[in-house]
Design an enzyme around this catalytic site. Structure first.
Site, PDB file in Angstrom:
ATOM      1  N   SER A 179      38.180 -52.421  54.451  1.00 59.49           N
ATOM      2  CA  SER A 179      39.611 -52.534  54.160  1.00 59.49           C
ATOM      3  C   SER A 179      40.311 -51.297  54.722  1.00 59.49           C
ATOM      4  O   SER A 179      40.155 -50.996  55.901  1.00 59.49           O
ATOM      5  CB  SER A 179      39.815 -52.715  52.653  1.00 59.49           C
ATOM      6  OG  SER A 179      41.099 -53.167  52.352  1.00 59.49           O
ATOM      7  N   TRP A 180      41.044 -50.539  53.903  1.00 55.67           N
ATOM      8  CA  TRP A 180      41.619 -49.288  54.405  1.00 55.67           C
ATOM      9  C   TRP A 180      40.533 -48.372  54.949  1.00 55.67           C
ATOM     10  O   TRP A 180      40.758 -47.613  55.897  1.00 55.67           O
ATOM     11  CB  TRP A 180      42.411 -48.563  53.317  1.00 55.67           C
ATOM     12  CG  TRP A 180      42.597 -47.117  53.632  1.00 55.67           C
ATOM     13  CD1 TRP A 180      41.920 -46.057  53.093  1.00 55.67           C
ATOM     14  CD2 TRP A 180      43.482 -46.549  54.618  1.00 55.67           C
ATOM     15  NE1 TRP A 180      42.327 -44.872  53.677  1.00 55.67           N
ATOM     16  CE2 TRP A 180      43.284 -45.157  54.609  1.00 55.67           C
ATOM     17  CE3 TRP A 180      44.410 -47.095  55.513  1.00 55.67           C
ATOM     18  CZ2 TRP A 180      43.989 -44.294  55.450  1.00 55.67           C
ATOM     19  CZ3 TRP A 180      45.112 -46.236  56.348  1.00 55.67           C
ATOM     20  CH2 TRP A 180      44.899 -44.856  56.307  1.00 55.67           C
ATOM     21  N   GLY A 233      41.964 -48.726  49.928  1.00 53.91           N
ATOM     22  CA  GLY A 233      43.284 -48.384  49.424  1.00 53.91           C
ATOM     23  C   GLY A 233      44.276 -48.318  50.579  1.00 53.91           C
ATOM     24  O   GLY A 233      44.667 -49.355  51.112  1.00 53.91           O
ATOM     25  N   ASP A 263      39.091 -64.180  53.647  1.00 48.65           N
ATOM     26  CA  ASP A 263      39.700 -62.917  53.220  1.00 48.65           C
ATOM     27  C   ASP A 263      41.219 -63.097  53.215  1.00 48.65           C
ATOM     28  O   ASP A 263      41.838 -63.276  54.263  1.00 48.65           O
ATOM     29  CB  ASP A 263      39.286 -61.799  54.179  1.00 48.65           C
ATOM     30  CG  ASP A 263      39.713 -60.419  53.718  1.00 48.65           C
ATOM     31  OD1 ASP A 263      40.697 -60.314  52.962  1.00 48.65           O
ATOM     32  OD2 ASP A 263      39.068 -59.435  54.129  1.00 48.65           O
ATOM     33  N   HIS A 294      37.549 -61.020  50.456  1.00 52.28           N
ATOM     34  CA  HIS A 294      37.758 -59.663  50.950  1.00 52.28           C
ATOM     35  C   HIS A 294      36.708 -58.660  50.476  1.00 52.28           C
ATOM     36  O   HIS A 294      36.313 -57.776  51.229  1.00 52.28           O
ATOM     37  CB  HIS A 294      39.146 -59.197  50.506  1.00 52.28           C
ATOM     38  CG  HIS A 294      39.507 -57.815  50.950  1.00 52.28           C
ATOM     39  ND1 HIS A 294      39.680 -57.480  52.285  1.00 52.28           N
ATOM     40  CD2 HIS A 294      39.733 -56.666  50.243  1.00 52.28           C
ATOM     41  CE1 HIS A 294      40.006 -56.193  52.381  1.00 52.28           C
ATOM     42  NE2 HIS A 294      40.037 -55.681  51.160  1.00 52.28           N
TER      43      HIS A 294
END
Length: 313
Positions: A110-111, A43, A266, A294
């Site tokens: 990711s985040w 996120g 990605d 991703h």
């Protein structure tokens, strides 16, 4: 090729009040006496999910998942007050202390990779191994690539839905335009913007679009937290002192062993960031999944991540 471990259920679920406003949901799975690992979801705002329990051997690992501030089952939902990178870094330490863990492996994509790097660079943190995927360093060009122009040229069909949420007169700065709507006093305005923002990422996370994944991003409860919190962090530059803070501070993690997994294709977080991180942190192993996007759940990414956690077990 390795696959996820079988489905498991938590042996403990609980909540931790981290300040006067926020209470975090957490759970523990696997072996209570195993090697501790904390799972950092994406996120920000994405919340943890059941499949995140399955990257580690449950016979060997004590697997800790939690929903970051405002996300998932944490309360208050989709809240932006006292919600910064450094609040989350402090929360990881609060949770570690609460659970009586001396040190733990940190797993994030990711985040989650952003937060893992920020946490590991903190001198007071207790992360001793890093398993990272889909590296996101929250630099301006990364944000502009995905939210302003770049990825749009690869997914023009999905982009049109995202773009249509904003009138042409406001499209010179789409993140700011979404911010105005995601923080609107009108609930319908917030929800419409949240769904457009959330579905854009859902539609671009796999090399081959997963329609069920896209549909999940339309869920109102998920989309509100995901979009509001992501956008809040992004318009504030991740609350970093400087744009390349994670690379600037990479010397602090120089001796921490780690694995970086990144899909060649990605679109959400381009491979450039993993490449730059590896140059700044050469002790880490960089594994490029040649036919993946991703998502952590792309088969090649799963294979690389499970092999990494098995290697550290």
């Amino acid at each position: 090729m390795r696959t996820l471990y079988p489905e498991i259920t938590p042996y403990q679920q609980g909540s931790l009040k981290v300040d006067d406003r926020h209470t975090l949901y957490f759970e523990q799975c696997g072996n209570p006496h195993g090697k501790p690992v904390v799972m950092l979801h994406g996120g920000p705002g994405g919340g943890c999910n059941d499949k995140m329990r399955r990257f580690h051997d449950p016979a060997k690992y004590r697997i800790v998942l939690f929903d970051q501030r405002g996300s998932g089952r944490s309360t208050p939902h989709a809240d932006l007050v006292d919600n910064t990178t450094w609040d989350l870094v402090a929360d990881i330490e609060r949770l570690r202390t609460h659970l009586g863990v001396d040190r733990w492996q940190v797993f994030g994509g990711s985040w989650g990779s952003t937060l893992a790097l920020a946490y590991a660079a903190d001198p007071s943190a207790a992360g001793h191994q890093l398993v990272l995927r889909g590296i996101f360093l929250l630099r301006r060009f990364e944000l502009e690539w995905f939210y302003q122009e770049g990825a749009s040229r690869l997914f023009p069909d999905a982009w049109e839905h995202y773009l249509n949420a904003i009138p042409p007169v406001e499209r010179a700065d789409l993140m700011s335009a979404f911010h105005r709507r995601l923080t609107s006093d009108d609930e319908a305005t917030r929800l419409a913007a949240a769904k457009a923002w959330s579905v854009w990422e859902g539609a671009t996370s796999f090399l081959h679009v997963d329609e069920d994944f896209v549909t999940g991003h339309e869920d109102a409860h998920f989309a509100l937290a995901f979009a509001r919190i992501e956008n809040h962090y992004f318009v504030n530059g991740g609350f970093f002192e400087v744009e390349d803070q994670l690379l600037r501070d990479a010397h602090r993690i120089a001796d921490i062993p780690g694995v970086i997994v990144h899909g060649r294709y990605d679109v959400v977080c381009p491979l450039q960031s993993a490449w730059d991180l590896h140059k700044a942190w050469p002790k880490a192993q960089l594994q490029i999944s040649p036919a993946s996007g991703h998502s952590a759940f792309e088969p090649e990414n799963v294979d690389a991540l499970v092999r990494a956690t098995d290697g550290f077990a």
